[in-house]
Design an enzyme around this catalytic site. Structure first.
Site, PDB file in Angstrom:
ATOM      1  N   LYS A  77     -20.493 -14.296  16.769  1.00 28.99           N
ATOM      2  CA  LYS A  77     -20.002 -13.502  15.638  1.00 28.99           C
ATOM      3  C   LYS A  77     -21.170 -13.195  14.709  1.00 28.99           C
ATOM      4  CE  LYS A  77     -16.520 -13.845  11.908  1.00 28.99           C
ATOM      5  NZ  LYS A  77     -15.482 -14.707  11.329  1.00 28.99           N
ATOM      6  N   SER A 152     -10.844 -12.531  11.060  1.00 22.55           N
ATOM      7  CA  SER A 152     -11.996 -11.672  10.991  1.00 22.55           C
ATOM      8  C   SER A 152     -12.856 -11.652  12.254  1.00 22.55           C
ATOM      9  CB  SER A 152     -12.869 -12.094   9.801  1.00 22.55           C
ATOM     10  OG  SER A 152     -13.380 -13.402  10.001  1.00 22.55           O
ATOM     11  N   SER A 176      -9.396 -17.079  10.916  1.00 23.97           N
ATOM     12  CA  SER A 176     -10.193 -16.041  11.580  1.00 23.97           C
ATOM     13  C   SER A 176     -10.550 -16.282  13.033  1.00 23.97           C
ATOM     14  CB  SER A 176     -11.480 -15.797  10.807  1.00 23.97           C
ATOM     15  OG  SER A 176     -11.208 -14.914   9.763  1.00 23.97           O
TER      16      SER A 176
END
Ligand code: GLN
Length: 473
Positions: A77, A152, A176
């Site tokens: 990420k 997210s 997330s």
């Protein structure tokens, strides 16, 4: 979609028999990344570098000097520092910034010969539930491109979902990892706060943030967790508690005692089919001999407000360092010092991040600090103590991971409160600091997957993974 390999053990057996090698694996993933480019899961792909690393790992395998993650191709990420590579938190304000060092979790994966194939798109500074807050465009759910992947860590979830890598790393502050994993049909875990070092993770809300993996199998989750966990001189909140060999203890071997919150299951926002399937599943668990009790949790309505008061406060403080003066985005409209700060930040941050900085600044401001921040801290303590008390009587708390399946792109962008309520079942674990996992056990009649969430007591990852492994069989 069926991945070529769903676990590292399958990869390893083909590597051993010579059926494949790391170069072929990387090529396979690169070709899938190219085919699925329109999903926008990756912000950058390290094609050349991954192929070079693959050649090195193949050599090590031949010489029998390869690490435990040889053959594992992973994605990171875009909030995790990886030395010499860009990290932007999907924000314009960090445009062009290159990591000066690798975060501890990343370093530990590299030391075991994992191959990092690229960095994945996410909501800006990990703030969001749909991946629509990225400065680099939204990510699409690979199973229905009109739908969000969740957020997210949406790019990391889709990367595993669509076989663009075997596993990926995300971060979870309020859901997330687990929410996008549920929306995409993969496994996602948020470890106990402090289990994995946060060194080299761009902070959103430091007392909540945790790194964790997305995978197809519990054995891969267990192995990745085992490798990333443990004390770290660079993060004083990383626990020095010994790390168990999760990957070698994947049998639960007894009946579980599980709590279900009646108000969760009967929540008005929950999809009716998710409710009935979860209730059915509870019956199946009972028939298998597990003990399940429906109990009251008095603070359900306070979870989301507490989460948003405290995380925005921490975010407003954490994000104050980004001013574009030494690195990152610089506005062309700045004329003096004050307008440099104002312009760089006003133009560099996106709408949602600015909303949260303002909200957080407000709750920390002199006149309101006690009414919001101090009160939020007190409520956090109550929630934590109640949750711990329940987990002293039960092995796990079971909930649906999300009240609905993946929603449509654009459906909630105009209504932040509706977006925040998508986190109703996932914020409790980070508020209390406990581990929680989502298992991709269900499919809705609308064609989309959804998960079952289990929470366990602090540092009970071993039990959580062992029980999950039984449920996934
Ligand atoms: N969706 C939640 C939020 O917007 C959770 C984000 C996260 O876990 N990073 O804050």
């Amino acid at each position: 979609m069926n991945p070529l390999y769903s676990s590292l053990s399958q990869v390893k057996s083909d590597l051993e028999s010579g059926k494949t090698d790391c170069i072929s694996l990387v090529k396979h993933y690169l070709s899938n990344i190219e085919k699925k480019k329109h999903l926008n899961a990756f912000l950058e792909v390290y094609a050349e570098e991954a192929l070079q690393l693959a050649a090195l790992v193949d050599e090590k395998i031949k010489n029998k000097t390869a690490g435990r993650l040889a053959g594992m191709v992973i994605a990171l990420k875009d909030v995790l520092c990886h030395k010499g590579h860009k990290v932007s938190s999907s924000s314009k304000i960090l445009k062009g910034f290159t990591s000066l060092y690798s975060g501890t979790a990343v370093e530990r994966l590299l030391n075991e010969d994992a191959i990092i194939i690229g960095r994945t798109n996410c909501d800006e500074f990990a703030m969001g539930s749909s991946n629509e807050n990225s400065a680099y465009g939204n990510v699409k759910n690979g199973l229905d491109e009109q739908k969000v992947p969740g957020g997210s860590s949406g790019g990391s979830a889709v990367a595993v979902q669509m076989d663009m890598c075997l596993a990926s790393l995300g971060t979870d502050t309020g859901g997330s990892i687990r929410q996008p994993a549920s929306f995409c049909g993969v496994i996602g875990i948020k470890p106990t706060y402090g289990r994995i070092s946060r060194y080299g993770l761009v902070a959103y809300a430091s007392s909540f943030d945790q790194i964790g993996p997305f995978t197809h199998t519990i054995s891969d989750t267990a192995l990745l967790l085992e490798i990333m966990s443990g004390a770290d001189d660079f993060d004083s909140t990383a626990s020095s508690k010994p790390v168990e060999k999760y990957s070698e203890k994947l049998n639960f071997n007894r009946k579980a005692k599980i709590a279900v919150f009646s108000d969760c299951i009967n929540h008005p926002g929950i999809d009716i089919e998710i409710k009935s399937r979860t209730l059915n599943y509870i019956e199946e668990l009972k028939s298998a001999g597990h003990e399940i009790e429906f109990i009251d949790f008095p603070y359900l309505d306070y979870l989301v407000p507490t989460y948003y008061v405290l995380t925005t406060a921490e975010a407003s403080s954490n994000l104050s360092r980004f001013d574009g003066i030494r690195f990152g985005f610089k506005s062309e409209n700045a004329v003096d010092l004050e307008s440099t700060y104002k312009r760089n930040r006003s133009e560099g941050f996106g709408e949602e991040v600015k909303r949260r900085i303002m909200l957080g600044t407000f709750v920390l401001s002199a006149g309101f600090y006690d009414a919001y921040y101090t009160k939020g801290q007190k409520v956090r303590r109550l929630i934590k103590e109640k949750t711990e008390e329940i987990l002293s009587r039960f092995d796990f708390i079971l909930t649906p991971t999300t009240p609905t399946t993946a929603f449509g792109l654009g459906d909630k962008t105009d209504d932040p409160i509706a977006m925040y309520l998508a986190d109703i079942f996932t914020v409790q674990a980070p508020i209390a600091g406990i581990p929680a996992i989502t298992l991709p056990l269900f499919q809705h009649s609308n064609g989309m997957p959804y998960g079952l969430q289990l929470m366990a007591g602090s540092y009970k990852e071993s039990e959580l993974l062992a029980f999950s492994s039984d449920l996934m069989k």
